[in-house]
Design an enzyme around this catalytic site. Sequence first.
Site, short mmCIF file in Angstrom:
data_model
loop_
_atom_site.label_atom_id
_atom_site.label_comp_id
_atom_site.label_asym_id
_atom_site.label_seq_id
_atom_site.Cartn_x
_atom_site.Cartn_y
_atom_site.Cartn_z
N HIS A 1 20.52 61.34 63.28
CA HIS A 1 19.78 61.83 64.44
C HIS A 1 18.40 61.19 64.59
O HIS A 1 17.69 61.47 65.54
CB HIS A 1 19.62 63.35 64.38
CG HIS A 1 18.68 63.79 63.30
ND1 HIS A 1 19.06 63.85 61.98
CD2 HIS A 1 17.39 64.16 63.33
CE1 HIS A 1 18.04 64.25 61.25
NE2 HIS A 1 17.00 64.45 62.04
C1 UD1 Z 1 13.51 67.40 64.99
C2 UD1 Z 1 12.45 66.91 63.99
C3 UD1 Z 1 13.12 66.11 62.88
C4 UD1 Z 1 14.25 66.88 62.25
C5 UD1 Z 1 15.23 67.31 63.34
C6 UD1 Z 1 16.39 68.09 62.81
C7 UD1 Z 1 10.24 66.41 64.94
C8 UD1 Z 1 9.29 65.32 65.25
N1 UD1 Z 1 11.48 66.03 64.62
O1 UD1 Z 1 14.07 66.25 65.61
O2 UD1 Z 1 12.16 65.81 61.89
O3 UD1 Z 1 14.90 66.09 61.29
O4 UD1 Z 1 14.50 68.11 64.28
O5 UD1 Z 1 17.31 68.39 63.82
O6 UD1 Z 1 9.86 67.57 64.98
N2 UD1 Z 1 18.11 69.72 71.54
C9 UD1 Z 1 19.10 70.57 71.94
N3 UD1 Z 1 19.09 71.84 71.45
C10 UD1 Z 1 18.16 72.28 70.59
C11 UD1 Z 1 17.13 71.42 70.21
C12 UD1 Z 1 17.12 70.13 70.67
O7 UD1 Z 1 19.97 70.20 72.70
O8 UD1 Z 1 18.22 73.46 70.18
C13 UD1 Z 1 18.10 68.32 72.02
C14 UD1 Z 1 17.20 68.13 73.22
O9 UD1 Z 1 17.80 67.20 74.08
C15 UD1 Z 1 15.96 67.52 72.62
C16 UD1 Z 1 16.53 66.70 71.47
O10 UD1 Z 1 17.65 67.46 71.01
O11 UD1 Z 1 15.21 66.78 73.52
C17 UD1 Z 1 15.57 66.43 70.37
O12 UD1 Z 1 15.03 67.67 69.87
P1 UD1 Z 1 13.57 67.67 69.17
O13 UD1 Z 1 13.25 69.03 68.68
O14 UD1 Z 1 12.58 67.02 70.10
O15 UD1 Z 1 13.72 66.66 67.98
P2 UD1 Z 1 14.91 66.42 66.95
O16 UD1 Z 1 15.51 65.09 67.22
O17 UD1 Z 1 15.83 67.59 66.87
#
Ligand code: UD1
Length: 375
Positions: free
Chosen positions: A217
């Site tokens: 991811h």
């Molecule tokens: C975040 C953390 C990362 C961790 C990861 C675990 C930061 C900088 N990054 O990255 O260190 O390893 O979490 O998963 O904080 N989304 C959903 N549903 C959710 C949450 C997110 O669909 O419940 C999707 C959204 O499109 C979102 C994307 O995932 O934009 C990324 O989510 P985000 O929280 O920005 O970062 P992660 O890639 O999950």
Amino acid sequence: MANRAEKKEILCIVGARPNFTKIAPIIAAIKSKGKYLSPYLLHTGQHYDEAMKASFFKQLGIPEPDVDLGVGSGSHAVQTAEVMKKFEPVLDDRKPAAVLVVGDVNSTIACALVAAKKGVPVIHVESGLRSYDRGMPEEINRVLTDQISDLLFTTERSAHDNLQKEGIQSERVVFVGNVMIDTLMKNVENAISMEQTLAEAKVKESFDAGFGLITMHRPSNVDDKVVLTSLINTLAKLSEQLPMIFPAHPRTKGFIEKFGLLDKIDKSNITLLPPLGYLHLLGFMKNAKVVLTDSGGIQEETTALGVPCITLRENTERPITIAEGTNTIVGSDPDKITSAFDDIMSTGGKAGCVPEFWDGKAAERIVEYLENWVK
Ligand code: UD1
């Protein structure tokens, strides 16, 4: 035993998936061992889906958060700023004895920064890990959170050298071990069977003859079309030797679709699954012949389980998994991935041992220390 009114409140922060496995044993230990402490749980809402949040709370027995800021997704700036804006009034209202943050996600730095500027002591669990790669957003979160923390708990001794180089006094740093491994040890026997998870996902194939587990991811692997295409091509090729199970993070699934890679996966021996709950993933991880991942936590969990791990990153902030554990770093180069994979297939991989203080008691050590530290 002190009565409740005399207890000092520790405002515990969670935001994203890897935080949940770290906070669960800390909350449990404060509740069971904290004579003078009481937990208040705040979820920033960085992760919010059933699969990314709710199933973790249920499976790990984390109490419902006392407050949920509901910030959701956004750019780094927006997400961090939203957490800060919404956290400040809660902090003003609660007046806790300290704010406790875990790991390295955006919610970690956002809440630490608000608390530090208000003079509320900040406790950071999982301090001092460094990849020395500022291209990783988490590295920036780690460095900044450590600089403004009053008390820093570490998972491995190399963290102390990193913190010392950054001018952090050793009196603030305490080696307690790995709270995520507390959670692993408590739950490994309760892992949900692969058969059940596959049946729930309506997957017909059997993986009885062995399988590999993929998780990816990191933006550096999944947001770039050339890199992700090369990784999927390599993994598809390896799946001809060993079938693979690939629970995909929403971010990864989105880019697989955007870059037109779904068809390639469908035609390979890779079985794509939605993101899995903790006990579901554990059922696969503990039985895998090899795990290919870019997760920080999974590098540590595979080391604790003795399962071979190939890390699809150029570096790791968790060097003990290489020095003592089962981890091998290969980056995204197809030849390096294939050669590490072939080695594991023919030799079974590095033997490895479980690092010091990864013994299921890290959270108890934290609470024991905090009882004297929080005035
Ligand atoms: C975040 C953390 C990362 C961790 C990861 C675990 C930061 C900088 N990054 O990255 O260190 O390893 O979490 O998963 O904080 N989304 C959903 N549903 C959710 C949450 C997110 O669909 O419940 C999707 C959204 O499109 C979102 C994307 O995932 O934009 C990324 O989510 P985000 O929280 O920005 O970062 P992660 O890639 O999950």
